[in-house]
Write a protein that holds these residues in place. Structure first.
Motif, PDB file in Angstrom:
ATOM      1  N   TYR A  58       1.329  -1.469  -0.084  1.00 49.27           N
ATOM      2  CA  TYR A  58       0.470  -0.129  -0.051  1.00 49.27           C
ATOM      3  C   TYR A  58       0.756   1.154   0.414  1.00 49.27           C
ATOM      4  O   TYR A  58       1.890   1.310   0.836  1.00 49.27           O
ATOM      5  N   TYR A  59       0.284   2.047  -0.755  1.00 47.90           N
ATOM      6  CA  TYR A  59       1.257   3.553  -0.568  1.00 47.90           C
ATOM      7  C   TYR A  59       0.793   4.310  -1.208  1.00 47.90           C
ATOM      8  O   TYR A  59      -0.341   4.415  -0.679  1.00 47.90           O
ATOM      9  N   ALA A  60       1.632   5.702  -0.208  1.00 52.99           N
ATOM     10  CA  ALA A  60       0.996   6.831  -0.350  1.00 52.99           C
ATOM     11  C   ALA A  60       0.465   7.300  -1.542  1.00 52.99           C
ATOM     12  O   ALA A  60       1.319   7.483  -1.863  1.00 52.99           O
ATOM     13  N   ASN A  61      -0.678   8.488  -1.805  1.00 54.12           N
ATOM     14  CA  ASN A  61      -0.641   8.233  -3.195  1.00 54.12           C
ATOM     15  C   ASN A  61       0.334   9.629  -3.990  1.00 54.12           C
ATOM     16  O   ASN A  61       1.258   9.744  -4.844  1.00 54.12           O
ATOM     17  N   SER A  62       1.203  10.274  -2.904  1.00 54.56           N
ATOM     18  CA  SER A  62       2.749  11.002  -3.015  1.00 54.56           C
ATOM     19  C   SER A  62       3.603  10.133  -3.953  1.00 54.56           C
ATOM     20  O   SER A  62       4.654  10.395  -4.481  1.00 54.56           O
ATOM     21  N   LYS A  64       3.254   6.566  -4.954  1.00 55.87           N
ATOM     22  CA  LYS A  64       2.710   5.577  -6.435  1.00 55.87           C
ATOM     23  C   LYS A  64       2.970   6.045  -7.282  1.00 55.87           C
ATOM     24  O   LYS A  64       3.687   6.872  -8.100  1.00 55.87           O
TER      25      LYS A  64
END
Length: 123
Positions: A58-62, A64
């Motif tokens: 899972y990643y932060a949008n910033s 990804k």
């Protein structure tokens, strides 16, 4: 569990770095792992997380599409491959371990933190 992060440094924008976080003990595979970062004057923010067996990430949008988290349970180590770095990625990066999960909403519930490694991206 003791966590030792390494791999930070100075890199130009567009460059890459790989962070490592080595864990002590024989229970590494029972912990969800992740990375957070804290820039000067800002709160610590979630970057990426990986499940106990590495099957879910899972990643932060910033980050990804630019960062990749992985783990090697045989080596008790979690990695963060950071590509196409931007000056906004400059921060101290912390690895985190939790018996339940690591995510953007449980920063204050994390079981164990590493000591942090500084990443500086120049423009």
């Amino acid at each position: 569990v003791q966590l030792q992060a390494s791999g930070g440094g100075l890199v130009q924008a567009g460059g890459s770095l790989r962070l490592s976080c080595a864990a002590s003990g024989r229970t590494f595979s029972t912990y969800a792992m992740g990375w957070f970062r804290q820039a000067p004057g800002k709160e610590r923010e979630f970057v990426a997380a990986i499940s106990r067996n590495g099957g879910s990430t899972y990643y932060a949008n910033s980050v990804k599409g630019r960062f990749t988290i992985s783990r090697d349970n045989a080596k008790n180590t979690v990695y963060l491959q950071m590509n196409t770095l931007e000056p906004e990625d400059t921060a101290v990066y912390y690895c985190a371990a939790d018996r339940v999960r690591v995510g953007p909403d449980n920063r204050h519930l994390i079981d164990y933190w590493g000591q942090g490694t500084l990443v500086t991206v120049s423009s």
